[in-house]
Design an enzyme around this catalytic site. Structure first.
Site, PDB file in Angstrom:
ATOM      1  N   ASP A  16       5.699   5.062   8.489  1.00 35.40           N
ATOM      2  CA  ASP A  16       5.115   4.109   9.106  1.00 35.40           C
ATOM      3  C   ASP A  16       5.849   3.494  10.327  1.00 35.40           C
ATOM      4  OD1 ASP A  16       2.974   2.421   8.870  1.00 35.40           O
ATOM      5  OD2 ASP A  16       3.607   1.282   7.155  1.00 35.40           O
ATOM      6  N   GLY A  37       0.745  -1.241  -0.076  1.00 33.66           N
ATOM      7  CA  GLY A  37       0.039   0.198  -0.030  1.00 33.66           C
ATOM      8  C   GLY A  37       0.787   1.451  -0.031  1.00 33.66           C
ATOM      9  N   LYS A  81     -10.399   0.970  -2.923  1.00 36.70           N
ATOM     10  CA  LYS A  81     -10.537   2.057  -3.576  1.00 36.70           C
ATOM     11  C   LYS A  81     -10.048   2.096  -5.156  1.00 36.70           C
ATOM     12  CE  LYS A  81      -9.982   5.299   0.114  1.00 36.70           C
ATOM     13  NZ  LYS A  81      -9.187   6.405   0.569  1.00 36.70           N
ATOM     14  N   ASP A  87      10.658  32.559  38.754  1.00 35.63           N
ATOM     15  CA  ASP A  87       9.902  31.289  39.366  1.00 35.63           C
ATOM     16  C   ASP A  87      10.990  30.244  39.561  1.00 35.63           C
ATOM     17  OD1 ASP A  87       7.652  29.423  39.725  1.00 35.63           O
ATOM     18  OD2 ASP A  87       7.542  28.969  37.869  1.00 35.63           O
ATOM     19  N   ARG A 127      -2.163  -8.942   0.273  1.00 34.43           N
ATOM     20  CA  ARG A 127      -0.884  -9.243   0.755  1.00 34.43           C
ATOM     21  C   ARG A 127      -1.268 -10.274   1.574  1.00 34.43           C
ATOM     22  NH1 ARG A 127       1.577  -7.524   4.085  1.00 34.43           N
ATOM     23  NH2 ARG A 127       0.542  -5.771   4.765  1.00 34.43           N
TER      24      ARG A 127
HETATM   25  C1  GDG Z   1      -0.488  -0.675   4.236  1.00 40.30           C
HETATM   26  C2  GDG Z   1      -1.736  -0.854   5.158  1.00 40.30           C
HETATM   27  C3  GDG Z   1      -2.922   0.905   3.962  1.00 40.30           C
HETATM   28  C4  GDG Z   1      -1.504  -6.129  -3.919  1.00 40.30           C
HETATM   29  N1  GDG Z   1      -1.262  -7.642  -4.442  1.00 40.30           N
HETATM   30  C5  GDG Z   1      -0.332  -6.981  -5.461  1.00 40.30           C
HETATM   31  C6  GDG Z   1      -0.383  -5.574  -5.612  1.00 40.30           C
HETATM   32  N2  GDG Z   1      -0.930  -5.166  -4.557  1.00 40.30           N
HETATM   33  C7  GDG Z   1      -1.014  -3.789  -4.305  1.00 40.30           C
HETATM   34  C8  GDG Z   1      -2.473  -3.221  -4.368  1.00 40.30           C
HETATM   35  C9  GDG Z   1      -2.378  -2.110  -3.095  1.00 40.30           C
HETATM   36  C10 GDG Z   1      -1.560  -2.495  -2.348  1.00 40.30           C
HETATM   37  O1  GDG Z   1      -0.514  -3.525  -3.023  1.00 40.30           O
HETATM   38  C11 GDG Z   1      -2.170  -3.264  -1.128  1.00 40.30           C
HETATM   39  O2  GDG Z   1      -2.625  -1.998  -0.274  1.00 40.30           O
HETATM   40  P1  GDG Z   1      -3.259  -2.065   1.000  1.00 40.30           P
HETATM   41  O3  GDG Z   1      -3.655  -0.855   1.481  1.00 40.30           O
HETATM   42  O4  GDG Z   1      -4.606  -2.978   0.588  1.00 40.30           O
HETATM   43  O5  GDG Z   1      -2.793  -2.999   2.032  1.00 40.30           O
HETATM   44  P2  GDG Z   1      -0.933  -3.150   2.476  1.00 40.30           P
HETATM   45  O6  GDG Z   1      -0.246  -3.398   1.919  1.00 40.30           O
HETATM   46  O7  GDG Z   1      -1.237  -3.698   4.087  1.00 40.30           O
HETATM   47  O8  GDG Z   1      -0.712  -1.598   3.141  1.00 40.30           O
HETATM   48  C12 GDG Z   1      -3.058  -0.471   4.660  1.00 40.30           C
HETATM   49  C13 GDG Z   1      -1.678   1.143   3.293  1.00 40.30           C
HETATM   50  O9  GDG Z   1      -0.470   0.647   3.966  1.00 40.30           O
HETATM   51  C14 GDG Z   1      -1.533   2.361   2.824  1.00 40.30           C
HETATM   52  O10 GDG Z   1      -1.337   3.459   3.962  1.00 40.30           O
HETATM   53  O11 GDG Z   1      -4.038   1.124   3.493  1.00 40.30           O
HETATM   54  O12 GDG Z   1      -4.099  -0.464   5.572  1.00 40.30           O
HETATM   55  O13 GDG Z   1      -1.826  -2.205   5.810  1.00 40.30           O
HETATM   56  O14 GDG Z   1      -2.214  -1.087  -3.936  1.00 40.30           O
HETATM   57  O15 GDG Z   1      -3.108  -2.919  -5.654  1.00 40.30           O
HETATM   58  N3  GDG Z   1       0.384  -5.095  -6.749  1.00 40.30           N
HETATM   59  C15 GDG Z   1       0.874  -5.675  -7.445  1.00 40.30           C
HETATM   60  N4  GDG Z   1       0.886  -7.099  -7.568  1.00 40.30           N
HETATM   61  C16 GDG Z   1       0.214  -7.583  -6.734  1.00 40.30           C
HETATM   62  O16 GDG Z   1       0.005  -9.055  -6.669  1.00 40.30           O
HETATM   63  N5  GDG Z   1       1.614  -5.040  -8.355  1.00 40.30           N
END
Ligand code: GDG
Length: 731
Positions: free
Chosen positions: A144, A31, A382, A501, A276
């Site tokens: 982070d 993310g 999103k 003081d 993930r």
């Molecule tokens: C942390 C926080 C917060 C996933 N699989 C593949 C791939 N992805 C990309 C998705 C998305 C990102 O990874 C995952 O983002 P998330 O927000 O769902 O989750 P976290 O990685 O846990 O992120 C989370 C974020 O930080 C931002 O602040 O939202 O809550 O845990 O963009 O598209 N991308 C590619 N291949 C994959 O197989 N290229």
């Protein structure tokens, strides 16, 4: 304006070795990286982080090559980490302690002191690397939970630097956060920043509560007062690169040649999920909810297929092996139980896909099922909506994902309630297309305006604004701006009056008042000031006579005790002059009332002074104090009305005393004794305001710390107050 320096555990570019042993550069998944990348590419910025390859696996030359390639082609600076560092700082402390705890998995949280030590060490390493590339005009944006300590390290080295911190995961409630052994270190580390950002207001409130209850710091709306500085906090829900997902043109042939496509149409519906590999994402629970759907609504058998995409991550952590095993077992169980010759209910893919393929699948899926047990935000939800440029499809999302706050038009479920989730899936499957469009259109507008650029710019704008004049409007000038002019006035003066003081001004505030005795440096400083015949040096304090006499009686000082009730001139050892006649009988009434509150509120205590009663609450839980204080004030005011007694509020103390006696009266006593051409008054709490208001306008009155004041100037802490004295004496 300087550049932006991003700091995060991983760089957005990962360095790997291919089969032939050559170094290759790939996009990192996750993310933070996906979100910030587009912002980084367009800004004048550098990004500092670990490139994902172990230091031991590289030769010196290769390290140089990586450094150069990352700098020239990706605006990135590598921090090289050894295997031990990665094991203990990253897999250990970050992913086996902080991550589970902050996601409310207290049972999975490990507490290993040696991992924590390495965490501190590696945080210092990031700080050192940042130092090499810093210019004074730059703003630093730390990201982070891996780098909680970096803001404090930067602040110590660079007091004027603009430092921002953004937390991408939830900040847990106090009851959970307090379990952490290194909770105070983490809070202090973060408070080095000027601005701390969270995805939601809930996380922000949790953080404020923890700071208040664990460090005892005061906060005013969105600001914490810490070490004489304001630390700003706010919610900045992270957006995505909306236009990219909306307008993405999938290359011809990509969809056709993909290894699978989501089979919808002809009565078949598709559900997709992308995560993930992580236990916080609730994947087993999601599978159980899907199973519940098939059990409770059998009409969906052979009518709906679930595509579960899981990208490998943190496979080195044991909990993730077990999770993978559990997912595999559940998938085969469901497929074995419900599958037919023509239909496999769950398709499970445990591998990364390119973003293009993900967009392709987003566009094919009827439903996106996002049911984390906890998620800071969740960008996948999103991305799915943005990629659906036909405004169709529906998101089913759990209420424990930060993104649910912004996706009110989607279907929101409790991930632990399988029946609820199954009913949510059913509602999404059956939703008429017009309704889907109507709901999604609203979300599209929101995602379009609050995109990742907006998020980044908002954060940086707020960061640049911190500490600027606008924010500090209402506060007096910082004394450092006029210090030279004041020094000049000091040198020209023939007779000077110094009203100082004691607690919080010349010494730090301690938990037990008796512990705040003067150290050698302070005694030397006061001695030097008092020896100068041009100076009349007065310690003007709320303390009792015996304290002041014992600690400072041998120095040539004027002592004012009990907020002005007693005055002693230098040399008169125990000869104190009382400035107003006092009664003591009232104590029999007030003491039992304060006693009741002392019994009720752990940590509070009464100081029975000769002519006053002080009720101290510096060691109490601030949340209890906040709730109880109005009641205590009201009770006391009720019985004190029509007497000459009143409540005087100091720093974490309420004092019942003669209200005509105050530091202002005491200051007047000295003003009437002589003519002074230089007056300096230093004080940190409410009781000093009486003194500031009584002094002539030309006096240099200085408030120590932040907050409303009648003083002309302010300074940061008791340390800087001492510094002012030192500067004057040495002029
Ligand atoms: C942390 C926080 C917060 C996933 N699989 C593949 C791939 N992805 C990309 C998705 C998305 C990102 O990874 C995952 O983002 P998330 O927000 O769902 O989750 P976290 O990685 O846990 O992120 C989370 C974020 O930080 C931002 O602040 O939202 O809550 O845990 O963009 O598209 N991308 C590619 N291949 C994959 O197989 N290229």
């Amino acid at each position: 304006m300087g550049k932006i320096v991003f700091l995060s555990n991983r760089l957005p570019t990962t360095v790997k070795r291919n089969k032939e042993g050559a170094l290759v550069y790939e996009e990192s998944i996750g993310g933070l990286s996906t979100g910030l990348k587009s912002f980084h590419q367009e800004a004048d910025s550098i990004w500092i982080g670990w490139p994902g390859i172990l230091e031991e696996d590289l030769t010196g030359e290769e390290k140089q090559e990586i450094k150069k390639t990352l700098r020239d082609n990706y605006q990135c600076i590598p921090v090289f980490l050894s295997k031990r560092e990665v094991d203990e700082y990253y897999h250990g402390c970050s992913n086996r302690t902080i991550w589970p705890l902050f996601h409310y998995f207290t049972g999975k949280t490990e507490y290993d002191p040696s991992n924590w030590e390495t965490y501190c060490e590696v945080n210092r390493k990031y700080f050192k690397t940042a130092e090499e590339y810093l210019d004074s005009e730059d703003v630093i944006w730390v990201h982070d939970y891996h780098l909680f300590l970096v803001p404090e390290l930067l602040r110590e080295g660079y007091p004027q630097l603009k430092i921002g911190f953004f937390l991408h995961i939830p900040f847990p409630s106090f009851e959970v956060f307090r379990l952490l052994i290194w909770r105070k270190e983490i809070l202090k580390g973060l408070l080095g920043a000027n601005l701390i950002g969270f995805h939601t207001y809930d996380y922000m409130w949790h953080f404020l509560t923890c700071v208040r209850r664990l460090l005892g710091c005061e906060d005013v709306l969105d600001k914490i007062i810490y070490n004489g500085r304001y630390v700003h906090v706010n919610a900045f829900p992270m957006g995505i690169d909306y236009e990219r997902f909306f307008n993405y043109q999938i290359e011809p042939g990509v969809a056709e040649n993909s290894e699978f496509s989501l089979e919808n149409g002809q009565g078949m519906k598709t559900i997709l999920s992308v995560d993930r590999l992580d236990y916080s994402k609730g994947i087993p629970q999601r599978l159980k909810a899907f199973e519940t759907l098939l059990k409770r609504y059998p009409e969906y058998k052979e009518k709906v297929t679930f595509y579960l995409i899981v990208a490998p991550s943190r496979v080195e952590v044991k909990a993730y092996h077990q999770l993978l095993k559990e997912i595999r077992e559940l998938v085969s169980e469901i497929n074995g139980r419900f599958g037919t010759m023509d239909w496999m209910p769950v398709w499970f893919f445990f591998r990364p896909f390119t973003q293009e393929m993900l967009i392709n699948y987003y566009r094919q899926a009827d439903i996106l099922l996002v049911t984390p047990l906890r998620d800071g935000m969740n960008l996948v939800a999103k991305e799915y909506i943005a990629a659906r440029n036909d405004y169709r499809g529906m998101v089913v999302i759990s209420e424990t994902a930060g993104a649910a706050n912004e996706l009110g038009e989607a279907i929101i479920v409790n991930p632990n309630d399988y029946r609820h989730t199954a009913a949510g899936i059913k509602a999404a499957l059956e939703m008429p297309e017009e309704e889907q469009e109507a709901r999604n259109l609203i979300i599209h507008q929101r995602l379009k305006s609050y995109n990742v650029d907006y998020w980044g710019e908002e954060f940086l704008r707020a960061l640049r604004w911190t500490g600027t004049y606008a924010l500090e409007a209402g506060l007096p000038r910082h004394i450092k701006e006029d210090i030279e002019e004041i020094q000049k006035a000091w040198c020209q003066a023939k007779k000077r009056l110094l009203l100082l003081d004691y607690d919080g001004t010349l010494v730090d505030f301690t938990n037990v008042p008796e512990e705040a005795k003067p150290d050698l440096e302070l005694r030397k400083l006061l001695n030097e000031a008092a020896e100068d015949l041009k100076n009349t040096v007065v310690i003007i304090s709320g303390r009792e006579r015996h304290n002041l006499l014992r600690w400072l009686g041998d120095i040539h000082l004027h002592l004012v005790a009990s907020h002005g009730l007693w005055i002693r001139n230098p040399g008169q050892h125990e000869e104190w002059n009382m400035t107003a006649r006092q009664e003591k009988g009232w104590k029999n009434v007030v003491l039992p009332i304060l006693g009741t509150y002392t019994d009720q509120i752990p940590g509070s205590f009464i100081e029975d002074k000769v002519y006053s009663l002080a009720w101290h609450y510096r060691q109490c839980d601030p949340v209890i104090i906040e709730a109880k204080l109005p009641e205590i004030r009201e009770t006391l005011n009720r019985i004190l009305q029509s007497t000459n007694l009143g409540i005087q509020e100091g720093k974490k103390v309420l004092e019942v005393k003669d209200k005509t006696v105050n530091k202002g009266q005491a200051a007047t006593y000295f003003l009437n004794r002589d003519q002074y051409d230089f007056i300096l008054a230093l004080g940190d709490d409410h009781t000093d305001e009486h003194m500031f208001t009584m002094l002539p306008k030309k006096a240099y009155t200085v408030k120590v710390g932040l907050g409303k004041t009648a003083a002309r100037y302010r300074t940061d802490t008791w340390l800087s107050a001492r510094m002012i004295l030192k500067k004057m004496i040495q002029s």
